[in-house]
Scaffold this motif. Sequence first.
Motif, PDB file in Angstrom:
ATOM      1  N   GLU A   5       0.829  -1.221  -0.502  1.00  0.00           N
ATOM      2  CA  GLU A   5       0.405  -0.001  -0.205  1.00  0.00           C
ATOM      3  C   GLU A   5       1.061   1.275   0.003  1.00  0.00           C
ATOM      4  OE1 GLU A   5      -0.629   2.333   2.780  1.00  0.00           O
ATOM      5  OE2 GLU A   5       0.712   0.498   4.298  1.00  0.00           O
ATOM      6  N   LYS A   6       1.550   1.305   0.984  1.00  0.00           N
ATOM      7  CA  LYS A   6       2.992   2.552   0.538  1.00  0.00           C
ATOM      8  C   LYS A   6       3.497   2.543  -0.781  1.00  0.00           C
ATOM      9  CE  LYS A   6       3.857   2.243   5.630  1.00  0.00           C
ATOM     10  NZ  LYS A   6       5.233   2.296   6.365  1.00  0.00           N
ATOM     11  N   GLU A   7       3.813   1.639  -1.666  1.00  0.00           N
ATOM     12  CA  GLU A   7       4.205   2.029  -3.015  1.00  0.00           C
ATOM     13  C   GLU A   7       3.052   2.007  -4.182  1.00  0.00           C
ATOM     14  OE1 GLU A   7       5.744  -0.874  -6.105  1.00  0.00           O
ATOM     15  OE2 GLU A   7       6.422  -1.380  -3.511  1.00  0.00           O
ATOM     16  N   PHE A   8       2.254   1.872  -3.714  1.00  0.00           N
ATOM     17  CA  PHE A   8       0.780   2.175  -4.143  1.00  0.00           C
ATOM     18  C   PHE A   8       0.482   3.653  -4.011  1.00  0.00           C
ATOM     19  CE2 PHE A   8      -3.864   3.405  -4.874  1.00  0.00           C
ATOM     20  CZ  PHE A   8      -3.705   2.790  -5.507  1.00  0.00           C
ATOM     21  N   VAL A   9       0.180   4.350  -2.829  1.00  0.00           N
ATOM     22  CA  VAL A   9       0.176   5.303  -2.122  1.00  0.00           C
ATOM     23  C   VAL A   9       1.231   6.378  -3.393  1.00  0.00           C
ATOM     24  CG1 VAL A   9       0.014   7.112  -1.158  1.00  0.00           C
ATOM     25  CG2 VAL A   9      -1.262   4.909  -0.888  1.00  0.00           C
ATOM     26  N   GLU A  10       2.511   5.779  -2.921  1.00  0.00           N
ATOM     27  CA  GLU A  10       3.626   7.020  -3.466  1.00  0.00           C
ATOM     28  C   GLU A  10       3.567   7.005  -4.786  1.00  0.00           C
ATOM     29  OE1 GLU A  10       7.840   6.189  -4.424  1.00  0.00           O
ATOM     30  OE2 GLU A  10       7.162   5.583  -1.888  1.00  0.00           O
ATOM     31  N   ALA A  11       3.530   5.265  -5.873  1.00  0.00           N
ATOM     32  CA  ALA A  11       3.096   5.852  -7.062  1.00  0.00           C
ATOM     33  C   ALA A  11       1.764   6.941  -7.387  1.00  0.00           C
ATOM     34  CB  ALA A  11       2.723   4.386  -7.559  1.00  0.00           C
ATOM     35  N   ALA A  12       0.988   6.541  -6.495  1.00  0.00           N
ATOM     36  CA  ALA A  12      -0.346   7.455  -7.363  1.00  0.00           C
ATOM     37  C   ALA A  12      -0.304   8.725  -7.119  1.00  0.00           C
ATOM     38  CB  ALA A  12      -1.956   7.528  -6.756  1.00  0.00           C
ATOM     39  N   GLY A  13       0.137   9.125  -5.899  1.00  0.00           N
ATOM     40  CA  GLY A  13       0.468  10.407  -5.575  1.00  0.00           C
ATOM     41  C   GLY A  13       1.438  11.826  -6.725  1.00  0.00           C
TER      42      GLY A  13
END
Length: 157
Positions: A5-13
């Motif tokens: 989830e951290k990787e996902f949020v970083e990519a989306a952000g």
Amino acid sequence: MEIDEKEFVEAAGNDDFQKQATEMTLKALEADLKGNLKKMTDFIATNLKEDSIASASIKVSDHDIQLELQTSVINLPLDYAKNIAKITVGDGMKPINVYMIIVSPDVNRSKMRIDELADSTSFVKDPDGTYLAQFVDWTQDKLDQIAANEQDDKRSD
């Protein structure tokens, strides 16, 4: 497909995901609804096979309508990375799902509708069959709803 989830949020952000954007009139969209939506499902399936987060969109140039197909860990658009981070904080590995999104002032009171189409594993196995048919039906239903709401607005003026 799963992602931290951290990787996902970083990519989306950081807007660090694959994008396909198309613009057309409502008449052109509806003239070949299945063909236009198939381009979106194909793009999402290709990116899922490559373990990439992705967003495919069609902006309807003569109406205030945006149609999107996105991969996400939660039923929020990728543009809402901060909200996703608040909800999923500390969740670790999360499954990726495919979401259908339509944005229009005439779709509903919140001006946006988002529904899950499939989990990523199932979607990749059949993007042009069951899931394309569901996406076409969902889109047609939302376009009909928008048209009806536009008519109601004209009558109340």
